[in-house]
Write a protein that holds these residues in place. Structure first.
Motif, PDB file in Angstrom:
ATOM      1  N   VAL A  82       2.580  -2.409  -1.823  1.00 55.98           N
ATOM      2  CA  VAL A  82       2.400  -3.204  -3.050  1.00 55.98           C
ATOM      3  C   VAL A  82       3.760  -3.666  -3.576  1.00 55.98           C
ATOM      4  CG1 VAL A  82       1.637  -3.104  -5.451  1.00 55.98           C
ATOM      5  CG2 VAL A  82       0.207  -2.132  -3.655  1.00 55.98           C
ATOM      6  N   ILE A  83       4.753  -2.777  -3.567  1.00 60.61           N
ATOM      7  CA  ILE A  83       6.099  -3.135  -4.013  1.00 60.61           C
ATOM      8  C   ILE A  83       6.656  -4.250  -3.136  1.00 60.61           C
ATOM      9  CG2 ILE A  83       8.479  -2.306  -4.124  1.00 60.61           C
ATOM     10  CD1 ILE A  83       7.354   0.394  -5.106  1.00 60.61           C
ATOM     11  N   LYS A  84       6.481  -4.095  -1.822  1.00 66.51           N
ATOM     12  CA  LYS A  84       6.993  -5.097  -0.893  1.00 66.51           C
ATOM     13  C   LYS A  84       6.335  -6.448  -1.138  1.00 66.51           C
ATOM     14  CE  LYS A  84       7.740  -5.951   3.996  1.00 66.51           C
ATOM     15  NZ  LYS A  84       9.110  -5.895   4.344  1.00 66.51           N
ATOM     16  N   LYS A  85       4.984  -6.454  -1.335  1.00 70.80           N
ATOM     17  CA  LYS A  85       4.291  -7.702  -1.616  1.00 70.80           C
ATOM     18  C   LYS A  85       4.784  -8.325  -2.922  1.00 70.80           C
ATOM     19  CE  LYS A  85      -0.020  -6.951   0.868  1.00 70.80           C
ATOM     20  NZ  LYS A  85      -1.472  -6.840   0.764  1.00 70.80           N
ATOM     21  N   ALA A  86       4.981  -7.509  -3.929  1.00 69.69           N
ATOM     22  CA  ALA A  86       5.454  -8.007  -5.222  1.00 69.69           C
ATOM     23  C   ALA A  86       6.857  -8.588  -5.089  1.00 69.69           C
ATOM     24  CB  ALA A  86       5.424  -6.880  -6.259  1.00 69.69           C
ATOM     25  N   THR A 116       8.222  -9.765  -2.372  1.00 64.61           N
ATOM     26  CA  THR A 116       8.114 -10.986  -1.582  1.00 64.61           C
ATOM     27  C   THR A 116       7.645 -12.145  -2.463  1.00 64.61           C
ATOM     28  OG1 THR A 116       7.635  -9.729   0.428  1.00 64.61           O
ATOM     29  CG2 THR A 116       6.999 -12.043   0.433  1.00 64.61           C
ATOM     30  N   GLN A 117       6.637 -11.882  -3.304  1.00 64.96           N
ATOM     31  CA  GLN A 117       6.131 -12.926  -4.197  1.00 64.96           C
ATOM     32  C   GLN A 117       7.212 -13.353  -5.185  1.00 64.96           C
ATOM     33  OE1 GLN A 117       2.974 -14.576  -4.143  1.00 64.96           O
ATOM     34  NE2 GLN A 117       4.278 -15.886  -5.387  1.00 64.96           N
ATOM     35  N   LEU A 118       7.944 -12.395  -5.713  1.00 65.18           N
ATOM     36  CA  LEU A 118       9.020 -12.726  -6.653  1.00 65.18           C
ATOM     37  C   LEU A 118      10.102 -13.563  -5.972  1.00 65.18           C
ATOM     38  CD1 LEU A 118       9.353  -9.356  -8.607  1.00 65.18           C
ATOM     39  CD2 LEU A 118       8.548 -11.551  -9.510  1.00 65.18           C
ATOM     40  N   GLU A 119      10.430 -13.224  -4.739  1.00 65.41           N
ATOM     41  CA  GLU A 119      11.426 -14.003  -3.985  1.00 65.41           C
ATOM     42  C   GLU A 119      10.942 -15.444  -3.784  1.00 65.41           C
ATOM     43  OE1 GLU A 119      12.235 -11.819  -0.391  1.00 65.41           O
ATOM     44  OE2 GLU A 119      13.268 -10.219  -1.470  1.00 65.41           O
ATOM     45  N   GLU A 120       9.649 -15.598  -3.463  1.00 65.02           N
ATOM     46  CA  GLU A 120       9.089 -16.938  -3.292  1.00 65.02           C
ATOM     47  C   GLU A 120       9.168 -17.724  -4.603  1.00 65.02           C
ATOM     48  OE1 GLU A 120       7.905 -18.713  -0.627  1.00 65.02           O
ATOM     49  OE2 GLU A 120       8.825 -17.065   0.496  1.00 65.02           O
ATOM     50  N   TRP A 121       8.806 -17.067  -5.695  1.00 67.39           N
ATOM     51  CA  TRP A 121       8.866 -17.743  -6.981  1.00 67.39           C
ATOM     52  C   TRP A 121      10.310 -18.115  -7.353  1.00 67.39           C
ATOM     53  CZ3 TRP A 121       5.142 -13.916  -9.870  1.00 67.39           C
ATOM     54  CH2 TRP A 121       3.824 -14.226  -9.518  1.00 67.39           C
TER      55      TRP A 121
END
Length: 103
Positions: A15-19, A21-26
């Motif tokens: 979950v941390i990794k997905k979050a 990754t999403q933050l990096e994309e944003w």
């Protein structure tokens, strides 16, 4: 119990990794949007500068055209005047022909 804790950490890590990754994309999207905004701002400034230059040139041309028109009027007056009015006209034409040194 050990397996459950390991699975919880694994799920938490996922979950941390997905979050992250999403933050990096944003963040990439935000950086891209900022770059596009700066480019559009620079383009708008260039267009405004171009418009300002065009307006300034137009004003300068209009000013010269006004001087030409006024000069033509004064020249016509000079052509139509008699010799007795020449000194008066010469004085009024000084901005067109320069000061008279032949007096």
């Amino acid at each position: 119990v050990v397996g459950a804790v390991g699975e919880c950490r694994s799920l938490k890590d996922e979950v941390i990794k997905k979050a992250e990754t999403q933050l990096e994309e944003w963040e990439k999207q935000a950086d891209s949007l900022k770059a596009k905004a700066k480019a559009k701002e620079a383009e708008a400034e260039n267009e405004k500068a171009s418009a300002d230059i065009q307006q300034s040139a137009s004003d300068a041309v209009r000013s010269v055209e006004d001087k030409i028109s006024e000069g033509r009027k004064k020249l016509d007056e000079l052509k139509q005047s008699g010799e007795d009015n020449i000194d008066s006209l010469r004085e009024r034409l000084s901005d067109l022909i320069g000061p008279d040194n032949k007096r």
